[in-house]
Design a protein around this motif. Sequence first.
Motif, short mmCIF file in Angstrom:
data_model
loop_
_atom_site.label_atom_id
_atom_site.label_comp_id
_atom_site.label_asym_id
_atom_site.label_seq_id
_atom_site.Cartn_x
_atom_site.Cartn_y
_atom_site.Cartn_z
N VAL A 100 0.84 -1.20 0.00
CA VAL A 100 0.00 0.00 0.00
C VAL A 100 0.88 1.25 0.00
O VAL A 100 0.63 2.19 -0.75
N LEU A 101 1.94 1.24 0.81
CA LEU A 101 2.78 2.44 0.93
C LEU A 101 3.53 2.77 -0.36
O LEU A 101 3.96 3.90 -0.54
N THR A 102 3.65 1.81 -1.28
CA THR A 102 4.29 2.13 -2.57
C THR A 102 3.45 3.15 -3.33
O THR A 102 3.96 3.84 -4.20
N ARG A 103 2.15 3.21 -3.01
CA ARG A 103 1.27 4.15 -3.74
C ARG A 103 1.51 5.60 -3.33
O ARG A 103 0.91 6.50 -3.88
N GLN A 104 2.38 5.81 -2.32
CA GLN A 104 2.77 7.16 -1.92
C GLN A 104 3.80 7.76 -2.87
O GLN A 104 4.11 8.94 -2.77
N LEU A 105 4.35 6.97 -3.73
CA LEU A 105 5.51 7.43 -4.51
C LEU A 105 5.06 8.11 -5.80
O LEU A 105 3.94 7.92 -6.26
N ASP A 106 5.96 8.91 -6.38
CA ASP A 106 5.70 9.59 -7.65
C ASP A 106 4.98 8.62 -8.59
O ASP A 106 5.52 7.58 -8.96
N PRO A 107 3.75 8.96 -8.98
CA PRO A 107 2.93 7.99 -9.71
C PRO A 107 3.44 7.66 -11.11
O PRO A 107 3.06 6.64 -11.68
N TYR A 108 4.27 8.55 -11.66
CA TYR A 108 4.72 8.34 -13.04
C TYR A 108 6.05 7.59 -13.12
O TYR A 108 6.28 6.83 -14.04
N THR A 109 6.94 7.85 -12.17
CA THR A 109 8.29 7.30 -12.31
C THR A 109 8.67 6.30 -11.22
O THR A 109 9.50 5.44 -11.47
N LEU A 110 8.07 6.42 -10.02
CA LEU A 110 8.51 5.53 -8.93
C LEU A 110 7.49 4.43 -8.61
O LEU A 110 7.83 3.25 -8.55
N ALA A 111 6.23 4.84 -8.46
CA ALA A 111 5.21 3.87 -8.05
C ALA A 111 5.10 2.68 -9.01
O ALA A 111 4.88 1.55 -8.56
N PRO A 112 5.28 2.89 -10.34
CA PRO A 112 5.18 1.73 -11.24
C PRO A 112 6.23 0.66 -10.95
O PRO A 112 6.07 -0.49 -11.37
N LEU A 113 7.29 1.03 -10.24
CA LEU A 113 8.35 0.06 -9.93
C LEU A 113 8.06 -0.71 -8.65
O LEU A 113 8.78 -1.63 -8.30
N TRP A 114 7.05 -0.30 -7.90
CA TRP A 114 6.64 -0.94 -6.64
C TRP A 114 7.78 -1.12 -5.64
O TRP A 114 7.90 -2.19 -5.02
N PRO A 115 8.62 -0.09 -5.45
CA PRO A 115 9.64 -0.26 -4.40
C PRO A 115 8.95 -0.18 -3.03
O PRO A 115 8.35 0.83 -2.71
N ASP A 116 8.98 -1.25 -2.27
CA ASP A 116 8.18 -1.26 -1.05
C ASP A 116 8.89 -0.54 0.07
O ASP A 116 10.06 -0.17 -0.02
N SER A 117 8.16 -0.33 1.16
CA SER A 117 8.66 0.53 2.23
C SER A 117 9.92 -0.06 2.87
O SER A 117 10.80 0.68 3.31
N ILE A 118 10.01 -1.39 2.92
CA ILE A 118 11.20 -1.99 3.54
C ILE A 118 12.41 -1.83 2.61
O ILE A 118 13.53 -1.53 3.06
N ALA A 119 12.19 -1.98 1.31
CA ALA A 119 13.29 -1.81 0.36
C ALA A 119 13.84 -0.39 0.42
O ALA A 119 15.06 -0.17 0.41
N LEU A 120 12.94 0.59 0.50
CA LEU A 120 13.40 1.99 0.57
C LEU A 120 14.14 2.24 1.88
O LEU A 120 15.17 2.91 1.89
N ALA A 121 13.64 1.67 2.97
CA ALA A 121 14.34 1.83 4.25
C ALA A 121 15.70 1.14 4.21
O ALA A 121 16.67 1.61 4.84
N ALA A 122 15.79 0.05 3.47
CA ALA A 122 17.08 -0.66 3.34
C ALA A 122 18.09 0.19 2.58
O ALA A 122 19.28 0.20 2.91
#
Lengths: 388, 176, 371
Positions: free
Chosen positions: C135-157
Amino acid sequence: MSKQPVAVVGVGQTKHVAARQDVSIAGLVREAAVRALADAELGWADIDAVVIGKAPDFFEGVMMPELYLAEALGAVGKPMLRVHTAGSVGGSTALVAANLVAAGVHGTVLTVAFEKQSESNAMWGLSLPIPFQQPLTAGAGGFFAPHVRAYMRRTGAPDTVGSLVAFKDRRNALKNPYAHLHEHDLTLERVQSSPMLWDPIRYSETCPSSDGACALVLTGARGAARAPRPPAWVHGGAMRSEPTIFAGKDYVSPQAGRDCAADVYRQAGVTDPRRQLDVVEMYVPFSWYEPMWLENLGFADQGEGWKLVEAGVTELDGDLPVNPSGGVLSSNPIGASGMIRFAEAALQVRGLAGEHQIDGARRALGHAYGGGAQFFSMWLVGSDRPGS
Amino acid sequence: MTTAAELLAGIPELAGAEPVTRVTIPARLEYTYSPGSAQARFLTALPEKRLLAERCPQCTRVYVPPRGACPTCGIATPEQLELPHTGTVTTFCIVNIAAKGLDVEVPYCYAYVLLDGAHVGLHARIGDTPYADVRIGQRVEAVWDDRRLGPSLASISHFRPTGEPDADPESYRRWM
Amino acid sequence: MSSPAPSPVHSGARSGRDVAVVAFAQSSHTRRTDQLSEVELVMPVLHDVLKQTGLTANRIGFTCSGSSDYLAGRAFSFTMALDGVGAWPPISESHVEMDGAWALYEAWVKLQTGEADTALVYSYGKSSPGSVRDVLTRQLDPYTLAPLWPDSIALAALQAQALIDAGLTDERGLARTAVRSRRAATANPHAQLRGSADVEDLLRRPYEVEPLRRHDCPPISDGAAAVILAAGDAARALHANPAWIRGIDHRIEAHQPGVRDLTESPSTRLAAAAAGAFDAPLDAAELHAPFTAQEIVLRRALDLDDRVPVNPSGGPLAANPVMAAGLIRLGEAAALIHRGEAGRVLAHATSGPCLQQNLVAVLESSAGGTR
């Protein structure tokens, strides 16, 4: 602790259209913000904080989009707040921004509201299948049509009143270059013969679905003194909420709307709104809400709102013009619609409304509502500084 | 404002390129909703063709379906009572436009039915009668759909007129 | 952090009306609350704070809540929760689609205008209906980031790795943070994860997303919290020991993680300076750092050394109801003051990927800091 006076020194909006395919969401909100800054002759560095509002995130499919919009709105390194109070959000957002100035927390605040309905499907967003909930049978129209019928039943209003409002607002929209619908060929007969979507509501009596954004620059007395164009002063502002559904709820004239208006009038020292206000921008997504809100907001006695409409009082040249901009019936970027009402009220008392300017407008009401006719936000703006 | 086409024209390598005006990004999220304990009691009674309401202990208003809290008092409504399957139409509209994803043929009549003993209207369809005859104050009764009985409001197919005289407006005026 | 504390920007955040937290309540946070609707989750904490103060909903001057439709999986989800307030006769009310900490900020601003003397603030988050990580991946830039589905744990990593690469911590340091937080939570009956295995044991476990192990990540929680704010004499009348908000400010950073130095949190530092955090020593800090590495980033931004106890409640590593966890930090900070355990406490809340947006408040007892 006394409140600081608040002035609107910048107003910007986009040309509202069905689909803005030439800009991203960021491009859309920035366009409105840049125009508001240009009106105020201010730059991004002059802005202390940004307050943004929009209706449900599902409408664009972006969760908390303000995070992604920080750069586009020049908010990096600044405070940024995101308001969501359903359909009233555009108004609530402006009020939260105004409070930041009134409280003396910030000197100058940029506030923006938007909806880019073309990026997703708003009807889908409204009707996600929740298995056990009472279905919102046919979107917003199906929700509000029974209340319109209840109003007609209660007041005995003739069923042509809705068409008069729709025809008036669409004609007003022809004078507003930012309005979505410019129906040059529309006639009253066409409104009255348009398809009955949610009986008693006809197609031409409903609002369009729009992409659009609106922005305001709010500042205090010092900022107003430096402004290149006349400011609009906030004389009163309030929000009121009541539950979505409850026993004894008056859907035709909700108590929260009456209380909200009374609070705003009290703050502004208005005792006879019909006589003391020069123009009203009210949130009318279905034409019948104009007579309903005329009563709810104290411009007409109970059951008498439709008579003002019939008598032409709310026309551009009537003595209480309502929605000279064309209103929500002519442009409906949902999350921005409330702020557009607030902005148009400000433009009127600044004398900057262009072709749809009401001559000599000195006091105007901006009104928004949302949810199950439960959330209300309003402000009353004037050309004179409060207390002067 | 500089248009996308003008921006592209300024970059020789992109001369003649079509501006990107749309990208389609499918997203799928799955949710498991919880009706909560009050609504669960209501839902589990539906397959037995029982309409369970709840009464607020403070204001004594009767809610169906129960909402988990009395919305005006802000407290739980633990007292349950069963309501009859009859009620009064308090307002309605005729829907002539099909809603996306909703499996209902248009036109249909969408109404608020104030069940006898309740203080809020139930959202329901009216059937088995010409729509021109539907009116505020009309007496109606639930028609259950035996093929779709389950913990869902779909257990009630629609409401139909009972043929009784219309209700006294005083009986429903406050609960419209 | 090597840079000097920034001087406060023009802001009225530290002047104006005295406003205090006079009541705080939270649910006992759990992995799932399948039997409860949102209003059923929220109502007990609302009743709790009203009871603590003896107030009723219609005597509250302003009400503000924070929640997320995406977390709930339905539009207008907050309108259902409003049923728990008893908004009748109609109330002056607002809602932010943000953590409840920002709802508290909006309420604080309202009290600053003088239009209200008391405010009810609440927030709730049910993470259990969906997969919060997705769900939190939907917070990301809808055009360039969200389509990649980087999840919250991956970003924190990514953020944790940047910190390790910069030599600012190591996996052992992260594990020590996890152990300290969850052992502190043994004293908190509302926490979800209480107690922890020791550092050596944790470090033998597999990575979730390298370099983060499960202990570096927050639990998935359902929960709610409520706070009552009051101004001046109203606050003194409602609590013997009000937790005065001496300063409060919040700042946002750029969204694209690629344009940020993820080892630093300049927005936290700016907000802290504006809130007066650097003006006097602190007795404790409640930090909204859902991931262990984020606590390191925040400690550096806030100049917190080991003498200042961080997250005595256990923090978000012990219970993390999304949208409420930030408000809970403010509530826990106030509770330390209410109980007389601290005189000057910093509370922090965050929003967005990799600490993009941050709020800092400084709360004090009437006597101020005790050290």
